[in-house]
Enzyme design. Sequence first.
Site, PDB file in Angstrom:
ATOM      1  N   SER A 548      45.415  21.165   4.316  1.00 43.68           N
ATOM      2  CA  SER A 548      46.058  20.161   5.167  1.00 43.68           C
ATOM      3  C   SER A 548      46.700  20.852   6.361  1.00 43.68           C
ATOM      4  CB  SER A 548      47.049  19.338   4.346  1.00 43.68           C
ATOM      5  OG  SER A 548      47.455  18.194   5.038  1.00 43.68           O
ATOM      6  N   ASP A 633      39.409  10.697   2.991  1.00 39.21           N
ATOM      7  CA  ASP A 633      40.740  11.241   3.275  1.00 39.21           C
ATOM      8  C   ASP A 633      41.390  10.437   4.401  1.00 39.21           C
ATOM      9  OD1 ASP A 633      42.992  12.775   3.815  1.00 39.21           O
ATOM     10  OD2 ASP A 633      41.930  14.673   3.687  1.00 39.21           O
ATOM     11  N   HIS A 669      43.034  12.933  -0.211  1.00 43.01           N
ATOM     12  CA  HIS A 669      43.465  14.161   0.440  1.00 43.01           C
ATOM     13  C   HIS A 669      43.545  15.310  -0.562  1.00 43.01           C
ATOM     14  CE1 HIS A 669      45.102  16.229   3.861  1.00 43.01           C
ATOM     15  NE2 HIS A 669      46.245  16.494   3.269  1.00 43.01           N
TER      16      HIS A 669
END
Length: 697
Positions: A548, A633, A669
């Site tokens: 991320s 995501d 995610h």
Amino acid sequence: MRLALPLLLLVMTNLSPAQTATPPVAKKEPKTTEINGHTLTDNYYWLRDKPNPEVRAYLEAENVYTDSVMKPTEPLQKKLYDEMLGRIKETDVDVPYPQDGYFYYSRTEAGKQYAIRCRKKGSLDAPEQVVIDVNELAKGKKFMSLAEFEPSDDGNLLAYSTDSTGFRQYDLYVRDMRTGQDLPDHIAKTGSIAWANDNKTIFYTVEDSAKRQYRVYKHTVGNTGADDLIYEEKDERYDVYVWKSRSKGYIFLSSASHTTSEAKYIRADQPNAEWKLIEPRKQDVKYTPDHNGKFFYLTVNDTGVNYRLVKTPVDNPGKAHWQEVIPQRAETMLNRAEFFKDFYVLHTREKGLPLLRVVDITSGKSKDITFPEPAYNTMSYMNADYDTKKFRYMYTSFITPVSTYEYDVTTGESKLLKQREVPNYDGTKYKVEQLYAPARDGEKVPVSVLYAKTTKLDGKEPLYLYAYGSYGASIDINFNSNFFSLADRGVVVAIAHIRGGGEMGKAWHNAGRMMNKKNTFNDFIDSAEYLLKNNYGTKDKLVIEGRSAGGLLMGAVLNMRPDLFHAAIVGVPFVDVINTMLDESLPLTVGEFEEWGNPKEKAAFDYMYSYSPYDNIDAKPYPNMLVKTSFNDSQVMYWEPAKYVAKMRALRKDDHLVILKTNLSPAGHGGSSGRYDRIHEFAFDYAFILTQMGINE
């Protein structure tokens, strides 16, 4: 030349073994953007077109290539999967917690992907009632995430929310726990929820088109018509949240950006009352309220970045009436304060570690809960009841499995309720160190290290280095049984607590955000060099990982120092900084102007552009890379890593590996939702890490 879609699919479905070793080549369709005197050319903008079948076909082609490259590792993946699963007690139960006359708990069963949420009435010897079996919710679905789980005070109803796509869109349901049946109530795209004391009124938030929680509604159980709109936040930097105090005295509504907040309140037994404001928002001042007796207690940063604790009368809570309870302290970050009837618990951080302090409200006397290891993590467990003399917390470290304790406020003693059983594990085989790597500007960066005691630190070991470094998030030292599949093979495992994170307090975060963001990248590079210099590993076997915003970190340091690292896992990476932050329709963008900057402003643009990984890929050698994403995501859109890989392949000057793995099934995610599916994903990643280190079994 543009390849027609049917032919592209034909090519992909008829690949020979030799052909599968050739990576796909993404077509180029230049799109230009004029901004701040720059002309940005994005050759792969077309990959944003999610409904376009060519996009999915390209991602499938990448998966075919990746699976071909990784096929020789399948025996190692199987071995790693078996190891990782072997360190999990598949049938287990969490410590039950009391709430309104019931004991609630979660348990798992061998062979089932998800947890089962249960309760017993009055006593742990009472019959078990299954409240929600998430495995049942997941039937016929490839993804299932249970978010909110809020029983009404009388124990009859349950408000809960689920996501079945991985896109973090949660639907709210109400279940009658007396019958086990869901009521007709169903509300889409919800966030936080709070019950009023009448056991029939629910306050909830909903998201806008950019996934910002922006409205608060009031719902009466059984109502199938329109709900009452309570509040709408117009400023796109702010999200709204609702919750009820543990005292059951008040319901709070907070509107907060990354830097600023304000809160409103009503009595929880008066759901139709007018909401009152505690203190109007003021730029760069954040506060969070709680309730005890005749006072609201606020953690607030108005006198310093590390927050102080104040109390204020509930009938007149404005700033003019704030009374300081605990001052802001330069060496101590006050994260929050949890209030009970007769005491409160301070959650603070000092020298990179979390601390717990229990304070008697009447006398002001306090006691610290002490911990035995030099690097660890601790947090609250489930403390639902307000009138209690017990406080439950969890403790863990690299080598100590998650342990649930109950602290007796009267005696000051902690009792171990349960330590999670970890089969096939012996903690005495490993050593943990807390190091401090000197950064180039003189700061000391904490680095936590785990390795087997049999490992020789002679500078020849394989080294795995992980970091995050954004949003003030702390990457604390939790027990991760997967790490032992690395350590048992001689790998030194390290986590660098770099600036931009919150491990050393709010100032640590501020030193790695906005126009200070490059400190994050420099800290990581300096930590890696410190570990190598001090014989914790060799750069020929140095594999790094970030996900991320940590994927942004990976992209930045790979551009800055590609010579330093042998390989990298770049997970769900925020790498297309400029294009993403210019698109205010995307989730997170506007709110994160206060984390990264707004590229429409020239100074911010110039700085962000100078480190944006996608914009700084160059014609030079790079390390081997595994880049990962999920098609659904919602936090970092799949096209960022896809574009990154396409551009990397087109420009880099080496024959090193770059592979893209896209989870095309519903996944989020964090990847897949089922626990066995996640273990398969970890085994895949670890096989990449180990083989890059020259370890094949």
